[in-house]
Design an enzyme around this catalytic site. Structure first.
Site, PDB file in Angstrom:
ATOM      1  N   TYR A  89       0.997  -1.123   0.017  1.00  0.00           N
ATOM      2  CA  TYR A  89       0.066  -0.021   0.008  1.00  0.00           C
ATOM      3  C   TYR A  89       0.799   1.198  -0.151  1.00  0.00           C
ATOM      4  CZ  TYR A  89      -3.102   3.716   1.949  1.00  0.00           C
ATOM      5  OH  TYR A  89      -3.974   4.746   1.787  1.00  0.00           O
ATOM      6  N   HIS A  90       0.518   2.253  -0.969  1.00  0.00           N
ATOM      7  CA  HIS A  90       1.316   3.414  -1.148  1.00  0.00           C
ATOM      8  C   HIS A  90       0.861   4.606  -0.170  1.00  0.00           C
ATOM      9  CE1 HIS A  90       3.871   6.374  -2.914  1.00  0.00           C
ATOM     10  NE2 HIS A  90       4.228   5.615  -3.677  1.00  0.00           N
ATOM     11  N   GLY A  91       1.682   5.036   0.839  1.00  0.00           N
ATOM     12  CA  GLY A  91       1.302   6.065   1.659  1.00  0.00           C
ATOM     13  C   GLY A  91       1.428   7.411   1.004  1.00  0.00           C
TER      14      GLY A  91
END
Length: 299
Positions: A89-91
């Site tokens: 998951y890309h913050g």
């Protein structure tokens, strides 16, 4: 004058940590260039010749991770000895991913190749750093070559869109992207899901997004400025590998990864929801994430 001073102070508070991270990244590239010229290093940036430099870089970011976010990495034993594709998951700012790369190199001396958006390669003054740390374009050919050479290859299918327009609900924004699954099937390697707890509480983007969304969709450039940098607790969880299965389609493999997005030992919605409830407050809560720095029971 007072209002102007307060406004400037507020802006600095919001953006000082992200700007500090950018400063350190550019400083790292400058030091790499100096090292390369002073030692006349001409070897392939991915070769072992650069390992001492990589260790120095990793040590710096690991110290930063420990001090600022009390960073923890769990599930390293789930990584295969050979090649595989890490999906994460890309913050708003993928600083958690940088922490992961640093600790992985320090613990296992493994270099993980990182698929980056095209705009990253157009940033001035970072080319040597990108090559030495294994940042690659997201083409099928580049990924297959990396896997064939035994590397782990990591990718965030949501990419910049997920970074800019997801929020504290931690919604995946993958769209129809399934290229990583097709590459995994072609290379016959497992996919390993990964997620960092509280990454959205550390860094966020502004909620008024229609203009920024239009600009992004038109240019594919990240105009939405991230802010924050609060010292919330970061824990990265590496899940159980999803093994290569010649009978599975790319669509089914994507679905499996989606279902395993948070912790990963189980791949049913019920089990994932239980793990989300255990490891992540939804919606994310900054105060809770800050207090987790002092929660000894979670260590």
């Amino acid at each position: 004058l007072i209002i102007a001073s307060l406004s400037i102070s507020a802006i600095l508070v919001f953006f000082i940590v992200p700007l500090t991270i950018v400063f350190f990244i550019y400083l790292t590239n400058i030091l790499l260039v100096i090292y390369q010229r002073n030692n006349e290093v001409k070897a392939d940036p991915l070769s072992d010749v650069w390992d001492s430099v990589r260790k120095t870089i990793a040590s710096f970011w690991d110290i930063y991770a420990r001090i600022w976010h009390g960073y923890e990495l769990h599930g390293v034993e789930n990584l295969p000895e050979g090649p595989g594709i890490l999906v994460y998951y890309h913050g708003a700012i993928p600083i958690d991913y940088l922490y992961f790369l640093s600790r992985l190199f320090l613990w296992k001396k493994r270099l993980c190749l990182s698929v980056a958006d095209n705009f990253v390669f157009r940033l001035p003054g970072l080319q040597l750093l990108l090559r030495v740390t294994g940042v690659i374009p997201g083409t099928r050919e580049e990924c297959l070559v990396g896997l064939k050479n035994g590397y782990l290859v990591s990718i965030s299918p949501g990419g910049v869109r997920e970074a800019l327009f997801s929020d504290q609900s931690y919604q995946l924004m993958w769209g129809n992207r399934k290229g990583f699954a097709q590459v995994a099937l072609e290379a016959k390697v497992p996919i390993i899901p990964m997620y960092t707890q509280n990454v959205r509480e550390g860094y966020r983007t502004f909620k008024e997004r229609r203009l920024f969304r239009h600009l992004y969709e038109s240019t594919r450039l990240p105009f939405t400025p991230p802010y924050g940098g609060l010292p919330v607790k970061f824990r990265t969880y590496i899940g159980k590998p999803i093994p290569y299965d010649p009978n599975i389609t790319a669509e089914e493999l994507v679905e499996k990864v989606c279902k395993g997005k948070f912790l990963f030992s189980f791949q049913t919605k019920t089990a994932v929801q239980a793990l989300i409830s255990k490891h992540q407050t939804i919606p994310g809560n900054i105060w809770k994430a800050l207090l987790e720095r002092f929660d000894k029971r979670r260590k």
